[in-house]
Design an enzyme around this catalytic site. Structure first.
Site, PDB file in Angstrom:
ATOM      1  N   SER A 124       0.830  -1.198   0.000  1.00  0.00           N
ATOM      2  CA  SER A 124       0.000   0.000   0.000  1.00  0.00           C
ATOM      3  C   SER A 124       0.863   1.245   0.000  1.00  0.00           C
ATOM      4  CB  SER A 124      -0.848  -0.023   1.273  1.00  0.00           C
ATOM      5  OG  SER A 124      -1.450   1.231   1.494  1.00  0.00           O
ATOM      6  N   TYR A 148      -1.947  -1.149  10.774  1.00  0.00           N
ATOM      7  CA  TYR A 148      -2.204  -1.629   9.402  1.00  0.00           C
ATOM      8  C   TYR A 148      -0.997  -1.323   8.515  1.00  0.00           C
ATOM      9  CZ  TYR A 148      -3.595  -1.403   4.557  1.00  0.00           C
ATOM     10  OH  TYR A 148      -3.604  -1.547   3.194  1.00  0.00           O
ATOM     11  N   LYS A 152       1.977  -3.868   6.716  1.00  0.00           N
ATOM     12  CA  LYS A 152       2.387  -3.914   5.302  1.00  0.00           C
ATOM     13  C   LYS A 152       3.900  -3.715   5.184  1.00  0.00           C
ATOM     14  CE  LYS A 152      -1.563  -4.647   3.299  1.00  0.00           C
ATOM     15  NZ  LYS A 152      -1.816  -5.938   2.636  1.00  0.00           N
TER      16      LYS A 152
END
Ligand code: WQD
Length: 338
Positions: A124, A148, A152
């Protein structure tokens, strides 16, 4: 080629399945359906006229992964499965690290065991944190401000270490900007579980009458109209990036990282206006304070993916809003509409 698609019933996964099947690849899907519906797979089969082999389960379940790799001659894996809500990740960090990091470890261990070392990973643009300048190239410094994003980034580091230890792996890390839009059939699209966190599904739910008004988080940013600017990318273009990444991996490039964005930045109000044009309604909104953790602007320099993958985003902002409206108006309650 047989491709294992983890999280294949989800938003980006289902759109990628359509293109894999249209490209005559065999697909095997594993999805725990925690934020997805088996109906999306039925619809992918309807769109393509082809069959999907589906396992309902979790990538944390190594025994299930081993069964899949035993029963199918898998050549490559596209790994979408993971949790993706920023706010929820702050509340439930262990769940996010378990699913996103341990889940990927589990998958890579079984891949190594079966000597399948071709992987496309969903990363991302969040790994760029608050970028010092724009547009963003792949060599910008990385950072994370929530679990989050951290998950990643951790997976990216793990994959880099894995490749360093064993350079027979071929890994494409794809850093997505803001995926929006839906398949032109209107049969598959984004179907958030709860109140949408992201802009486009929220606007779509206002347009269809499920929510009264959009909260615009901040109108005092240093952008052309004061609202946040992002690089919205049509999910069909994004899905195509995965096919291009698979082709790249077949050339044994080692570990490669690409931005998948358009290079254009649109503000919240630009998106509202484009959506109003698509749906033919005026969409009510109010300006609210900035949302914690948001940045003013973020958009990609996609030249590396253009040059090395031969990949270009071809869908306009109008394609994004029109296709979202087509999906949302045909399926006001998502996959539960029938
Ligand atoms: C876009 C713009 C908001 C909702 C997040 C994650 C990222 C990611 C994509 C994961 C911002 C504004 C939004 C609303 C608004 N990946 N907005 N009202 O924040 O760029 O990225 O989602 O899946 O990791 O951080 O996307 O769609 O939430 O917001 O005004 O109700 O719309 O402030 O400017 P974001 P978004």
């Amino acid at each position: 080629m047989t491709v294992l698609v983890t999280g294949g019933a989800g938003y980006i996964g289902s759109h990628t399945l359509v293109q894999l099947l249209e490209d005559n690849q065999q697909v095997v899907v594993i999805d725990n359906l925690s934020n997805a519906s088996v109906e999306s797979l039925v619809r992918v089969e309807n769109i393509t006229g082809k069959q999907i082999t589906f396992y309902q389960g979790d990538v944390l379940n190594k025994a299930l992964l081993q069964k899949i790799f035993t029963d199918h001659d898998i050549n490559a894996v596209i790994h979408f499965a993971g949790l993706k809500a920023v706010g929820e990740s702050v509340q439930q960090p262990l769940r996010y690290y378990e699913n996103n990091v341990t889940g990927t470890l589990s998958l890579c261990e079984v891949m190594a065991q079966f000597d399948v070392k071709n992987l496309v990973f969903s990363s991302s643009a969040t790994v760029y944190g608050d970028p010092a300048s724009l547009p963003i190239t792949e060599d910008f410094p990385t950072s994370a401000t929530n679990p989050y994003g951290q998950s990643k980034l951790m997976v990216e580091h793990i994959l880099n270490d894995l490749y360093r230890a064993d350079n027979s792996w071929n890994i494409a890390v794809l850093r997505y900007f803001n995926p929006v839009g839906a398949h032109p059939s209107g049969l598959i699209g984004e179907d958030p579980n709860d109140i949408p966190n992201n802009l486009m599904p929220f606007i779509a739910q206002v347009a269809v009458g499920k929510r009264p008004s959009l909260n615009v988080w901040g109108n005092d940013y240093d952008t052309h109209d004061g609202t946040g600017v992002r690089d919205y990318i049509h999910v069909v273009d994004l899905a195509n990036g995965h096919l291009k990444a698979l082709q790249k991996i077949a050339t044994k490039p080692g570990l490669v990282t690409y931005n998948l964005g358009t290079g254009n930045g649109y503000s919240v109000l630009d998106m509202v206006q484009a959506f109003e044009k698509a749906c033919g309604k005026t969409l009510p909104y109010t300006f609210e304070p900035r949302r914690a953790g948001d940045i003013a602007a973020c958009y990609a320099n996609p030249s590396k993916a253009n040059a090395e993958l031969g990949w270009y985003a071809s869908h306009s902002i109008d394609d994004m809003t029109k296709s979202t409206w087509h999906w949302q108006s045909n399926n006001p309650n998502g996959y539960n509409s029938q």
